[in-house]
Design an enzyme around this catalytic site. Structure first.
Site, PDB file in Angstrom:
ATOM      1  N   CYS A   1    -136.761   9.087  12.295  1.00  0.00           N
ATOM      2  CA  CYS A   1    -137.739   8.089  12.420  1.00  0.00           C
ATOM      3  C   CYS A   1    -138.830   8.082  11.533  1.00  0.00           C
ATOM      4  CB  CYS A   1    -138.216   7.948  13.902  1.00  0.00           C
ATOM      5  SG  CYS A   1    -138.667   9.726  14.525  1.00  0.00           S
TER       6      CYS A   1
HETATM    7  C1  SAM Z   1    -134.730  11.580  15.900  1.00  0.00           C
HETATM    8  S1  SAM Z   1    -133.713  12.846  15.568  1.00  0.00           S
HETATM    9  C2  SAM Z   1    -132.366  12.510  16.669  1.00  0.00           C
HETATM   10  C3  SAM Z   1    -132.613  13.255  18.054  1.00  0.00           C
HETATM   11  C4  SAM Z   1    -131.296  13.150  19.032  1.00  0.00           C
HETATM   12  N1  SAM Z   1    -130.990  11.643  19.007  1.00  0.00           N
HETATM   13  C5  SAM Z   1    -131.827  13.739  20.330  1.00  0.00           C
HETATM   14  O1  SAM Z   1    -131.849  12.987  21.278  1.00  0.00           O
HETATM   15  O2  SAM Z   1    -132.151  14.891  20.483  1.00  0.00           O
HETATM   16  C6  SAM Z   1    -132.937  12.389  14.150  1.00  0.00           C
HETATM   17  C7  SAM Z   1    -131.826  13.698  13.723  1.00  0.00           C
HETATM   18  O3  SAM Z   1    -131.105  13.196  12.506  1.00  0.00           O
HETATM   19  C8  SAM Z   1    -130.788  14.223  11.631  1.00  0.00           C
HETATM   20  N2  SAM Z   1    -130.436  13.789  10.161  1.00  0.00           N
HETATM   21  C9  SAM Z   1    -131.237  13.384   9.295  1.00  0.00           C
HETATM   22  N3  SAM Z   1    -130.489  12.995   8.432  1.00  0.00           N
HETATM   23  C10 SAM Z   1    -129.134  13.200   8.776  1.00  0.00           C
HETATM   24  C11 SAM Z   1    -128.151  13.128   8.204  1.00  0.00           C
HETATM   25  N4  SAM Z   1    -127.978  12.423   6.793  1.00  0.00           N
HETATM   26  N5  SAM Z   1    -127.098  13.047   8.527  1.00  0.00           N
HETATM   27  C12 SAM Z   1    -126.832  13.699  10.134  1.00  0.00           C
HETATM   28  N6  SAM Z   1    -127.925  13.913  10.567  1.00  0.00           N
HETATM   29  C13 SAM Z   1    -129.247  13.768   9.901  1.00  0.00           C
HETATM   30  C14 SAM Z   1    -132.274  15.102  11.782  1.00  0.00           C
HETATM   31  O4  SAM Z   1    -131.854  16.472  11.213  1.00  0.00           O
HETATM   32  C15 SAM Z   1    -132.485  14.844  13.049  1.00  0.00           C
HETATM   33  O5  SAM Z   1    -131.933  16.132  14.005  1.00  0.00           O
END
Ligand code: SAM
EC number: 2.1.1.37
Length: 405
Positions: free
Chosen positions: A159
């Site tokens: 986000c």
């Molecule tokens: C807002 S958090 C999501 C939280 C999750 N939905 C929860 O409810 O616990 C976004 C996540 O996306 C991961 N992320 C960022 N870029 C990514 C990528 N290219 N591929 C996979 N995960 C990624 C980050 O490390 C982070 O943990």
């Protein structure tokens, strides 16, 4: 400048760079003078010494180990298996994964780029297929291989590109993963998807972005998706925290889209006229005494420091939130690894020191979900998560729409 600084009269003193090199391309170092840096160095030194003394049992306890009054599992009853398979993208520490699991979905796989977050999932659910690190990067996956094996895709793309803290750079921010999310949906063709984010994504500033990057590509895809956009508040689902999220809920079938209803609140905060069960204040939820000088309220929004300027065991990043935590008699910095360790490490102000388990409870995680990594990683994962009771309500609403269509 850190949020809890006292005003400084050092405005004329030149800024000096930190001697600690940046290790991340988006690192935003603090702008500090030499005097300020020295003050922080001494504070950190003192804090380390106190922490050492606390661990050695040399400090007097101000608070007993707390026994929470809220069991978040009561906010999201575990449903019988519903026969639907869920694939999780950007799984973080598992907020949405837990939501869908408790709503009766079968977990198909999780993709998460951070090794330590993937480790949280793997440790809690050894039987799950978890792709972490480079293997979990959504950019490198052949999504078509999942076609026909997934009913609902869910995920919260990072986000920061849309949040104030992340400077709202939208598509210019290299962390923007919405195009990758849309690509995955188009390749897998699930019967439904849930993609959540910060409410700022629903603001006027990102109207064009949402239309061009999310809505139009999915409405024009084959099969096409029909989408709802819902704004939800954690307090309406019994979570003792001020936290708003926006969710895009898409369906391949128009009938399911028509049948979908925004989840109705299950709880009410501070509303004597409501017949719904009461959302507890955060002190009550944590099992702390009610005190006249600290009237009970919802906790301010828990912040994740994972993508911030430096590693931190604080869950607070604004002056106004710091005031709210102080008014509650809670200390949002230096979160302790366990409730026992928090109780053994009194704060200078006498405020109650939070532990990882307390932060997880305020975010709505079940008490059985554990956090194997370092404290800054654990609170970072928690602060990034969808509160499971809120996610559970969305997952239940998707199930209802699919079964009515
Ligand atoms: C807002 S958090 C999501 C939280 C999750 N939905 C929860 O409810 O616990 C976004 C996540 O996306 C991961 N992320 C960022 N870029 C990514 C990528 N290219 N591929 C996979 N995960 C990624 C980050 O490390 C982070 O943990």
């Amino acid at each position: 400048m850190a949020w809890d600084d006292e005003p400084t009269d050092l405005a004329t003193e030149p800024l000096v760079a930190s001697r600690i090199p940046s290790t991340h391309p988006l690192h935003q170092p603090w702008q500090l003078t030499a005097t300020e840096r020295e003050r922080y160095r001494l504070m950190a030194q003192r804090s380390r010494e106190q922490s050492r003394r606390a661990a050695a049992g040399e400090l007097d306890r101000l608070h007993e180990v707390n026994v929470p009054a809220l069991d978040t599992r009561d906010l999201m009853p575990r449903e019988e298996p519903n026969g639907l398979r869920a694939l999780s993208l950007y799984s973080g520490g598992g907020g949405l994964d837990v939501s869908f699991e408790r709503a009766g979905f079968e977990h198909v796989a999780s993709y998460e780029i951070l090794e330590h977050a993937a480790e949280t999932l793997a440790r809690n659910r050894p039987e799950w297929e978890v792709h972490g690190g480079a293997d979990g990067d959504v950019h490198g996956v052949k999504w078509k291989d999942w076609r026909g094996k997934v009913d609902v895709l869910h995920g919260g793309p990072p986000c920061q590109p849309f949040s104030n803290a992340g400077r709202q750079q939208g598509h210019l921010d290299p962390r923007d993963c919405w195009p990758a999310t849309v690509k995955a949906i188009r390749a897998i063709q699930p019967i439904a998807f849930v993609a959540e984010n910060v409410p700022a994504l629903a603001s006027a500033k990102f109207t064009d972005y949402v239309r061009d990057v999310i809505v139009e590509p999915l409405e024009r895809s084959r099969p096409r998706y029909y989408m709802h956009r819902v704004l939800l508040e954690a307090k309406d689902f019994g979570v003792p925290q001020v936290r708003k999220r926006v969710a895009f809920v898409g369906f391949r079938s128009k009938k399911a889209y028509d049948a979908f209803r925004k989840p109705a609140p299950t709880h009410a905060w501070n509303d004597p006229d409501s017949d719904l069960p009461r959302t507890m204040g955060v002190r009550e939820a944590l099992g702390l005494a009610q005190m006249e000088e600290h009237p009970d309220r919802l906790a301010p929004t828990i912040r994740s420091g994972l993508t911030g300027p430096r590693f931190t065991t604080s869950i607070c990043n604004s002056t106004s939130a710091a005031k709210s935590w102080a008014a509650l008699g809670l200390w949002p910095n230096g979160v302790a690894v366990t409730r026992e360790a928090a109780s053994a490490f009194p704060t200078d102000t006498g405020a109650f020191r939070l532990s990882v388990a307390d932060v997880a409870l305020i975010q709505g995680f079940p008490p059985t979900w554990t956090w194997p990594s370092a404290v800054y990683q654990a609170v970072g994962q928690i602060g990034n998560a969808v509160p499971p009771p809120l996610g559970w309500a969305v997952a239940m609403a998707v199930t209802a729409a699919l079964s009515a269509s």
